[in-house]
Design an enzyme around this catalytic site. Structure first.
Site, PDB file in Angstrom:
ATOM      1  N   GLU A  47       1.614  21.574  14.287  1.00  0.00           N
ATOM      2  CA  GLU A  47       0.570  20.365  13.582  1.00  0.00           C
ATOM      3  C   GLU A  47      -0.734  20.030  14.727  1.00  0.00           C
ATOM      4  O   GLU A  47      -0.245  19.688  16.411  1.00  0.00           O
ATOM      5  CB  GLU A  47       0.815  19.194  13.570  1.00  0.00           C
ATOM      6  CG  GLU A  47       1.595  19.767  11.513  1.00  0.00           C
ATOM      7  CD  GLU A  47       1.900  18.738  11.527  1.00  0.00           C
ATOM      8  OE1 GLU A  47       1.812  17.651  11.449  1.00  0.00           O
ATOM      9  OE2 GLU A  47       3.131  18.415  10.558  1.00  0.00           O
ATOM     10  N   ASN A  63      10.726  18.681   9.753  1.00  0.00           N
ATOM     11  CA  ASN A  63       9.545  18.326  10.476  1.00  0.00           C
ATOM     12  C   ASN A  63       9.684  16.583  10.866  1.00  0.00           C
ATOM     13  O   ASN A  63       9.763  16.352   9.996  1.00  0.00           O
ATOM     14  CB  ASN A  63       8.301  17.806   9.170  1.00  0.00           C
ATOM     15  CG  ASN A  63       7.316  17.545   9.625  1.00  0.00           C
ATOM     16  OD1 ASN A  63       6.805  18.380  10.570  1.00  0.00           O
ATOM     17  ND2 ASN A  63       6.738  17.085   8.936  1.00  0.00           N
ATOM     18  N   GLU A  64       8.846  16.718  11.902  1.00  0.00           N
ATOM     19  CA  GLU A  64       9.467  14.892  12.412  1.00  0.00           C
ATOM     20  C   GLU A  64       9.998  13.994  11.759  1.00  0.00           C
ATOM     21  O   GLU A  64       9.868  13.245  11.239  1.00  0.00           O
ATOM     22  CB  GLU A  64       7.899  14.566  11.858  1.00  0.00           C
ATOM     23  CG  GLU A  64       6.889  15.179  12.303  1.00  0.00           C
ATOM     24  CD  GLU A  64       5.165  14.329  12.535  1.00  0.00           C
ATOM     25  OE1 GLU A  64       5.083  13.441  11.619  1.00  0.00           O
ATOM     26  OE2 GLU A  64       4.554  15.218  12.789  1.00  0.00           O
ATOM     27  N   TYR A  74      -1.446  14.609  17.815  1.00  0.00           N
ATOM     28  CA  TYR A  74      -2.448  14.011  17.319  1.00  0.00           C
ATOM     29  C   TYR A  74      -3.069  13.330  18.659  1.00  0.00           C
ATOM     30  O   TYR A  74      -4.222  13.003  18.910  1.00  0.00           O
ATOM     31  CB  TYR A  74      -2.485  13.253  16.205  1.00  0.00           C
ATOM     32  CG  TYR A  74      -1.906  13.835  14.897  1.00  0.00           C
ATOM     33  CD1 TYR A  74      -2.702  15.081  14.637  1.00  0.00           C
ATOM     34  CD2 TYR A  74      -0.649  14.912  14.969  1.00  0.00           C
ATOM     35  CE1 TYR A  74      -2.085  15.746  12.965  1.00  0.00           C
ATOM     36  CE2 TYR A  74       0.288  15.074  14.135  1.00  0.00           C
ATOM     37  CZ  TYR A  74      -0.949  16.066  12.700  1.00  0.00           C
ATOM     38  OH  TYR A  74      -1.097  16.964  12.247  1.00  0.00           O
ATOM     39  N   HIS A  96      10.539  18.789   4.570  1.00  0.00           N
ATOM     40  CA  HIS A  96       9.009  17.679   5.168  1.00  0.00           C
ATOM     41  C   HIS A  96       8.809  16.754   4.156  1.00  0.00           C
ATOM     42  O   HIS A  96       8.095  16.413   3.205  1.00  0.00           O
ATOM     43  CB  HIS A  96       8.108  18.832   5.352  1.00  0.00           C
ATOM     44  CG  HIS A  96       6.627  18.163   5.770  1.00  0.00           C
ATOM     45  ND1 HIS A  96       6.172  18.870   6.936  1.00  0.00           N
ATOM     46  CD2 HIS A  96       6.153  17.192   5.636  1.00  0.00           C
ATOM     47  CE1 HIS A  96       5.071  18.414   7.219  1.00  0.00           C
ATOM     48  NE2 HIS A  96       5.001  17.196   6.621  1.00  0.00           N
ATOM     49  N   ASN A 135       4.851  18.350  17.019  1.00  0.00           N
ATOM     50  CA  ASN A 135       3.181  18.187  16.304  1.00  0.00           C
ATOM     51  C   ASN A 135       2.462  17.105  17.638  1.00  0.00           C
ATOM     52  O   ASN A 135       3.264  16.569  17.520  1.00  0.00           O
ATOM     53  CB  ASN A 135       3.675  16.953  14.971  1.00  0.00           C
ATOM     54  CG  ASN A 135       4.227  18.426  13.808  1.00  0.00           C
ATOM     55  OD1 ASN A 135       4.289  19.577  14.048  1.00  0.00           O
ATOM     56  ND2 ASN A 135       4.667  17.845  12.898  1.00  0.00           N
ATOM     57  N   ARG A 189       1.888  28.320   8.294  1.00  0.00           N
ATOM     58  CA  ARG A 189       3.400  26.869   8.169  1.00  0.00           C
ATOM     59  C   ARG A 189       3.387  26.831   7.169  1.00  0.00           C
ATOM     60  O   ARG A 189       2.475  25.436   6.651  1.00  0.00           O
ATOM     61  CB  ARG A 189       3.443  26.354   9.693  1.00  0.00           C
ATOM     62  CG  ARG A 189       4.458  25.431   8.885  1.00  0.00           C
ATOM     63  CD  ARG A 189       4.312  24.150  10.374  1.00  0.00           C
ATOM     64  NE  ARG A 189       5.126  23.118  10.055  1.00  0.00           N
ATOM     65  CZ  ARG A 189       5.429  22.279   9.853  1.00  0.00           C
ATOM     66  NH1 ARG A 189       3.589  21.647  10.692  1.00  0.00           N
ATOM     67  NH2 ARG A 189       6.010  21.108  10.124  1.00  0.00           N
ATOM     68  N   TRP A 226      -3.462  21.988  11.873  1.00  0.00           N
ATOM     69  CA  TRP A 226      -3.356  20.568  10.498  1.00  0.00           C
ATOM     70  C   TRP A 226      -4.487  20.309  10.209  1.00  0.00           C
ATOM     71  O   TRP A 226      -5.117  19.757  10.723  1.00  0.00           O
ATOM     72  CB  TRP A 226      -2.113  19.233  10.524  1.00  0.00           C
ATOM     73  CG  TRP A 226      -2.228  19.189   9.758  1.00  0.00           C
ATOM     74  CD1 TRP A 226      -2.645  17.913   9.130  1.00  0.00           C
ATOM     75  CD2 TRP A 226      -0.679  19.202   8.927  1.00  0.00           C
ATOM     76  NE1 TRP A 226      -2.284  17.316   8.143  1.00  0.00           N
ATOM     77  CE2 TRP A 226      -0.933  18.154   8.003  1.00  0.00           C
ATOM     78  CE3 TRP A 226      -0.187  19.919   8.788  1.00  0.00           C
ATOM     79  CZ2 TRP A 226       0.031  18.111   6.554  1.00  0.00           C
ATOM     80  CZ3 TRP A 226       1.107  20.171   7.473  1.00  0.00           C
ATOM     81  CH2 TRP A 226       0.750  18.840   6.256  1.00  0.00           C
TER      82      TRP A 226
HETATM   83  C1  GCO Z   1       2.542  13.722  10.208  1.00  0.00           C
HETATM   84  C2  GCO Z   1       3.184  15.167   8.491  1.00  0.00           C
HETATM   85  C3  GCO Z   1       1.572  15.897   8.564  1.00  0.00           C
HETATM   86  C4  GCO Z   1       0.631  14.308   8.538  1.00  0.00           C
HETATM   87  C5  GCO Z   1      -0.191  14.679   9.609  1.00  0.00           C
HETATM   88  C6  GCO Z   1      -1.632  13.919   9.122  1.00  0.00           C
HETATM   89  O1  GCO Z   1       2.387  14.842  11.058  1.00  0.00           O
HETATM   90  O2  GCO Z   1       2.507  13.329   9.483  1.00  0.00           O
HETATM   91  O3  GCO Z   1       3.699  16.309   9.594  1.00  0.00           O
HETATM   92  O4  GCO Z   1       2.376  15.825   7.145  1.00  0.00           O
HETATM   93  O5  GCO Z   1      -0.096  14.626   7.478  1.00  0.00           O
HETATM   94  O6  GCO Z   1       0.481  14.631  10.998  1.00  0.00           O
HETATM   95  O7  GCO Z   1      -0.985  12.522   9.298  1.00  0.00           O
END
Ligand code: GCO
Length: 481
Positions: free
Chosen positions: A382, A169-170, A314, A123, A312, A77, A431
């Site tokens: 991600e 993206n986001e 985290y 992005h 995405n 991606r 990611w």
């Molecule tokens: C985000 C972006 C990425 C970042 C990753 C780590 O999710 O913020 O898509 O570009 O680098 O998430 O923070």
């Protein structure tokens, strides 16, 4: 550890974004984007870092794709820089053939290696010319027309070979960090004394609508004019943490947790996946500051049939209800966000950045929630982390990355469990392929499975890359039930 087989069409790969890796900002006819301006205007806001060189992927992409091959990736991606394709960005502005050539080279090289290109159209790198011309994302009517034209150029020129598209993206980060906190480009914020030329308490919500309608137009264009011939799929990548109540026995905290996710995910996902208005909690708090959708907008949202939900993911947090009226600057739904609950239990192990703790159990709940609300196949577009202290490590310390290894294992495990719970999860992108420019945090946090030496630009695989390589080769995932 027992393993479960993944379906043969499960997508495995790694993700990156143009501004974070490409460099070569003044080459190949590229126009400036809002991140070029943001980094250079006030360098302290990005820890004196910028994307001028970044990982120099523009010149080193073959080497980077050798790594993808080595890691056994089936998919990759990456994002296209809008201002490489249309330097001035607008629907009547010229297309830059050098930019087209560059991405043709990337796509062809991936395909030669048997790796599927997954393309993100946006992005966060809006052409600066559009920001200057009419306010960029603040101009809902103009920007959606320009985004549609840009998307059409990409489908026309790359769609014979690209079968997986991600429009945005986001969008939450673009709207909130770009126009509420000011921590990302273009750096607008109600608390920034330089922003005297607009009602900044409305801006994030206007930008949100512009992003939603831009997504819709790009999807409609694909569905009407390209899908039949090109036979691809199109989706969007949304970020969003999972929230649990701070006090497990409090109804108010339970509502706060739900409200927090509505402000984060429902803001975009309700209009995009359900063709519905924003969540009620947003309308209640924001009143007329939240733009409305016209009949015509709703018709467009309903027509913009989107194939998949890109997630995405985290981390997760606890939500505590905040008493009293939310201030105009509140973008999270009058909620206090905490990393431990009332009993003092931490949400998970701390990584190398303060905002990210490893919480795979909540990931599993998040997948179930998103699946039941939006009923679309989910691709994890991600997932990853930096190891604790990695920003200060030498290369040999950084490449030995047990924390990241465990993080990947635990999150893949959670995916396996959610698949058993009934959620449809069709792919996973770690990611990131390599350490890169972490936006306003500069080059400190290292999210890569490959170590990047920013002086020599040498790349070195970390141990976690090799773990993923093994899992990919076996097409299996750990499930420790
Ligand atoms: C985000 C972006 C990425 C970042 C990753 C780590 O999710 O913020 O898509 O570009 O680098 O998430 O923070």
């Amino acid at each position: 550890m027992p393993v479960s087989a993944l379906p043969p069409d499960f997508e495995w790969g790694f993700a990156t974004a143009a501004y974070q890796i490409e460099g070569a900002v003044n080459e190949g006819g590229r126009g400036k984007c809002i991140w070029d301006t943001f980094c250079h205007l006030e360098p302290s806001r990005t820890k004196n870092a910028n994307g001028d060189v970044a990982c120099d992927h523009y010149h080193k992409f073959e080497e980077d794709f050798d790594l993808l091959t080595k890691y056994g990736a089936g998919a990759y991606r990456f994002s296209i820089a809008w201002s490489r394709i249309i330097p001035l960005g607008g629907r009547n502005d010229p297309v830059n053939e050098e930019g087209i050539d560059f991405y043709n080279q990337l796509i062809d090289s991936l395909l030669r290696r048997g790796i599927k290109p997954w393309v993100t159209l946006y992005h966060w790198d809006l052409p600066q010319a559009l920001h200057d011309r009419y306010g960029g994302w603040l101009n809902v009517d103009e920007v959606q027309k320009d985004f549609e034209r840009y998307a059409r150029v990409c489908y026309e020129r790359f769609g014979d070979r690209v079968k997986s598209w991600i429009t945005l993206n986001e969008p939450w980060i673009q709207a909130v960090y770009g126009y509420a906190t000011g921590g990302n480009a273009p750096g607008r914020s109600s608390t920034n004394p330089q922003c005297t030329d607009g009602d900044t308490s409305r801006e994030p919500w206007i930008v949100g609508k512009a992003l939603i309608m831009s997504h819709a137009r790009a999807v409609i264009a694909y569905n009407q004019d390209f899908r039949k011939q090109q036979k691809g799929a199109i989706g969007i990548s949304l970020n969003g943490d999972y929230y649990e109540p701070w006090d497990a026995t409090s109804e108010q905290d339970a509502e706060a947790a739900e409200r927090r996710m509505e402000f984060h995910i429902g803001w975009f996902a309700n209009p995009i996946f359900l063709a519905k208005d924003y969540p009620d909690s947003m309308r209640e708090q924001l009143g007329s500051r939240l733009p409305t959708f016209s009949e015509e907008d709703f018709a467009a949202l309903a027509a913009a049939e989107t194939d998949f939900y890109g997630m995405n993911y985290y981390t997760s947090q606890y939500a505590k209800h905040k008493a009293g009226v939310a201030p105009d600057t509140d973008v999270v739904g009058n909620v206090e966000e905490l990393q431990s609950n009332k009993k003092g239990q931490s949400v998970g192990a701390e990584s190398g950045v303060h905002w990210l703790r490893s919480c795979p159990e909540m990931f599993r709940k998040h997948l179930t929630r998103v699946h039941s609300l939006y009923k679309k196949p989910i691709y994890i577009t991600e997932n990853g982390c930096p190891c604790p202290g990695e920003d200060k490590m030498t290369k040999s310390e950084s490449v030995d990355d047990p924390f990241r290894l465990q993080y990947f294992k635990d999150h893949l495990d959670a995916i396996g469990k959610s698949r058993q719970d009934g959620a449809i999860i069709s792919g996973y992108f770690a990611w990131s392929l390599m350490d890169n420019l972490e936006w306003s945090d500069g080059f400190g946090p290292r999210f890569g499975v490959t170590y990047t030496d920013y002086d020599t630009l040498e790349r070195t695989p970390k141990k976690s890359a090799l773990l993923l390589q093994e899992l990919i080769a076996e097409r299996k995932q750990p499930i420790s039930c």
